[in-house]
Design an enzyme around this catalytic site. Structure first.
Site, short mmCIF file in Angstrom:
data_model
loop_
_atom_site.label_atom_id
_atom_site.label_comp_id
_atom_site.label_asym_id
_atom_site.label_seq_id
_atom_site.Cartn_x
_atom_site.Cartn_y
_atom_site.Cartn_z
N CYS A 12 36.77 -29.02 25.30
CA CYS A 12 37.67 -28.73 26.34
C CYS A 12 38.19 -29.46 27.78
CB CYS A 12 39.19 -27.50 26.42
SG CYS A 12 40.22 -27.78 24.74
N GLY A 38 38.24 -34.14 25.78
CA GLY A 38 38.54 -34.09 24.57
C GLY A 38 40.00 -35.21 24.94
N ASN A 120 38.77 -23.44 28.20
CA ASN A 120 37.52 -24.25 27.36
C ASN A 120 36.74 -23.32 26.54
OD1 ASN A 120 34.83 -25.74 28.42
ND2 ASN A 120 35.99 -25.68 26.50
N GLY A 121 36.73 -23.28 25.25
CA GLY A 121 36.03 -22.42 24.35
C GLY A 121 36.50 -21.90 23.02
N CYS A 261 25.49 -22.80 25.12
CA CYS A 261 25.63 -24.17 24.30
C CYS A 261 24.88 -24.87 24.59
CB CYS A 261 27.04 -24.47 24.32
SG CYS A 261 27.18 -25.58 23.00
N TYR A 267 24.30 -33.52 23.67
CA TYR A 267 25.58 -34.50 22.91
C TYR A 267 26.19 -33.96 23.84
CZ TYR A 267 29.19 -36.02 20.66
OH TYR A 267 30.68 -36.34 20.77
N SER A 313 26.44 -42.23 23.36
CA SER A 313 25.72 -40.91 23.86
C SER A 313 24.14 -40.37 23.26
CB SER A 313 26.75 -39.83 22.73
OG SER A 313 26.28 -40.29 21.19
N ASP A 380 19.10 -40.86 18.31
CA ASP A 380 20.36 -40.26 18.13
C ASP A 380 20.44 -38.81 18.75
OD1 ASP A 380 23.08 -40.54 18.01
OD2 ASP A 380 23.33 -40.53 15.75
N ASP A 381 21.67 -38.52 18.11
CA ASP A 381 21.10 -36.60 18.95
C ASP A 381 21.78 -35.46 18.16
OD1 ASP A 381 24.18 -36.75 18.91
OD2 ASP A 381 24.05 -38.36 20.79
N CYS A 417 30.56 -23.87 14.08
CA CYS A 417 30.47 -23.14 15.52
C CYS A 417 31.97 -21.96 15.81
CB CYS A 417 29.89 -24.29 16.90
SG CYS A 417 30.78 -23.40 18.14
N CYS A 471 22.11 -20.66 23.57
CA CYS A 471 22.78 -20.20 22.08
C CYS A 471 21.68 -21.79 20.75
CB CYS A 471 24.45 -20.66 22.26
SG CYS A 471 24.99 -19.84 20.58
N CYS A 474 24.61 -22.92 15.38
CA CYS A 474 25.09 -23.78 14.64
C CYS A 474 23.61 -24.23 13.94
CB CYS A 474 25.84 -24.42 15.15
SG CYS A 474 25.16 -26.08 16.72
S1 SF4 Z 1 26.94 -22.66 17.65
FE1 SF4 Z 1 26.15 -24.41 18.28
S2 SF4 Z 1 27.73 -25.78 19.24
FE2 SF4 Z 1 28.13 -23.78 19.03
S3 SF4 Z 1 28.01 -23.37 21.04
FE3 SF4 Z 1 26.23 -22.03 19.84
S4 SF4 Z 1 25.10 -24.18 19.79
FE4 SF4 Z 1 26.34 -24.55 20.84
#
Ligand code: SF4
Length: 494
Positions: A12, A38, A120-121, A261, A267, A313, A380-381, A417, A471, A474
């Site tokens: 968001c 969003g 957001n989150g 993230c 992206y 993107s 592409d991303d 995620c 992070c 994913c």
């Molecule tokens: S899991 Fe992937 S999309 Fe989610 S916060 Fe971690 S890096 Fe970002």
């Protein structure tokens, strides 16, 4: 018929402003700049005063794009009156996408007055907290994890509102960047890992808070600094200068690694934003450069290679990719090979697979003249389900190129995620379906070659931003917090 948008859906966008006559209008523009975060719904809450000079909150929210929700300018004169405001753009992460109740900001009145929150989150312990609260008698109005925050604040036995907020936020796990509006304060907070961005700015003497700095630019606000991971900032009428902003640590013992993230750089954030201490544009170009360094493409006859992005993107990544090819002595040209229609309308970008089923042709068309007979690199991303990528490849094949190569500026997405990015279920992720076998995905797409960055290469690309602070769960499955693997998006559906 296929899915039009095969990108992770985020999160968001949040915004807040304190102490200005045009609070709602500034928030509208801020949300406008954050529309990419969003597109499902939008809302603004303002703080005003009644005839007895008591604080009163006004709210206006609805489904659709910011320009659609606030299409009637009378709303700003007749409803959203007041000198402070917070706003929210929503793409559902938790909570049913259908429920109007789930549109933020949420507002309640409790013993300390009014309080509104925009989030957001994703909270990873929301289910457990919600169950505890329900067992204690709490009645929930929404199916969103964000409502838990308001219940925790309202139930606090402390007598200082900031202490109540601190106590409530200390119980949350997972990702949260928040704007909170009270009768006399604007509060912004970020979880200790700093998963999602949040920045502070200033315009004409008023302080603003936003998910991304592109929301400051639109109202000519000056970026001041980011809200630190694990920090609560408090802005009230006494705060005139930056150093008067009150800063409180969320917990006294939250000195662990940050985990921003990485997808925000890959992206999600706008390239004209500054987040996690760096310009997104620069980081995205670097991802393209590393992609070209590791996985260059040459034309087999020594002719010019045509590099194209999937607009919008991957535009910036493609710039970086092509610049690096040139540096390596590979004759190449960045071309606009795909034309994207920006006028599809919201019907087709709502969440829910069924609603998004539409041919890729409505969104993209090819420029045959630049693709025909050429060696093409599509930059592409990410690839999520793979359905759109395959359709795009088929579309490009209609131009009869000599060869099609695909280069992806992220690693294969293998895991869900839990921190606010809305991927489809693990089973729908093409990389997971194919056990991370890139050759198999290459065959599925029907291209001459497919290469992804590895996790280490992604981190190398953003090394200036201190890659150990990111992070990558994913891609790797290494989640920085405990997660409930049974967690589902609409877990709270009643
Ligand atoms: S899991 Fe992937 S999309 Fe989610 S916060 Fe971690 S890096 Fe970002």
């Amino acid at each position: 018929m296929e899915i039009i948008s095969d990108k992770p859906k985020c999160h968001c966008g949040i915004f807040g402003i304190f102490g200005t006559d045009d609070a709602a209008i500034n928030t509208y523009y801020g949300l406008h700049a954050l529309q990419h975060r969003g597109q499902e719904a939008s809302g603004i809450v303002t703080r005003d005063y009644n005839e007895n000079n008591k604080a009163k909150f006004n709210i206006y929210k609805g489904e659709g794009l910011v320009s659609e929700v606030f299409a009637d300018s009378k709303v700003f004169k007749n409803v959203l009156v007041g000198s402070s405001a917070i706003g929210h753009n929503r793409y559902s992460t938790t909570g049913s996408s259908e429920s109007l109740n789930n549109i933020q900001p949420f507002v309640v009145h409790y013993r300390m007055g009014n309080i509104a929150v925009a989030h957001n989150g994703n909270l990873t312990n929301a289910k457990q907290l919600r169950e505890e609260l329900v067992n204690e008698g709490a009645i929930f109005q929404t199916t969103s994890d964000t409502e838990v925050i308001l219940h925790l604040i309202a139930r606090s036995r402390l007598n200082d509102q900031i202490e109540q907020i601190k106590e409530a936020l200390a119980k949350l796990e997972g990702a949260f960047s928040l704007t909170i509006l009270t009768d006399n304060k604007l509060i912004a907070a970020r979880d200790a890992f700093g998963f999602r961005p949040l920045s502070i700015g200033k315009v004409n003497g008023s302080f603003v808070v936003a998910s991304e700095t592109c929301a400051f630019d639109i109202i000519a606000a000056k970026f001041i600094r980011e809200v630190e991971p694990g920090e609560i900032v408090v802005i009230d009428e006494d705060v005139k200068e930056v150093d008067q902003i009150k800063s409180i640590k969320l917990k006294d013992d939250t000195l662990h690694n940050q985990r921003h993230c990485i997808f925000e750089y890959i992206y999600f954030s706008r390239p004209d934003s500054f987040i996690f201490g760096h310009n997104v544009d620069k980081m995205r170009r670097r991802l393209g450069k590393i992609l070209a360094k590791k996985y260059p493409v040459k034309d087999k006859d020594g002719q010019k290679v045509i590099v194209i992005s999937v607009p919008d993107s991957s535009n910036t990544t493609a710039l970086g990719y092509q610049a690096q090819l040139e540096k390596q002595g590979i004759i190449s040209k960045l071309e606009i090979g795909l034309i994207r229609s920006h006028y599809i309308g919201r019907t087709f970008i709502q969440p829910g697979q069924e609603k998004r089923k539409i041919g890729v042709r409505i969104k993209f068309n090819i420029v045959k003249g630049v693709l025909e007979g050429r060696t093409i690199v599509i930059v592409d991303d990410s690839i999520v389900r793979g359905t759109t990528s395959k359709q795009l490849v088929n579309l490009i094949k209609e131009a009869k190129p000599k060869a099609i190569h695909v280069r992806i500026s992220s690693a294969p997405i293998m895991h869900p995620c839990f921190y606010g990015m809305d991927f489809p279920s693990k089973d729908e992720l093409i990389a997971n379906q194919m056990n991370g076998d890139v050759k198999e995905i290459e065959r599925y797409l029907g291209v001459d070659s497919l290469e992804y960055l590895t996790i280490d290469e992604m981190l190398e690309a953003i090394s200036e931003a201190n890659s150990s602070n990111f992070c990558t769960a994913c891609f790797s499955g290494n989640y920085p917090t405990e997660v409930d693997a049974s967690f589902k998006k609409e877990i709270y559906e009643l």
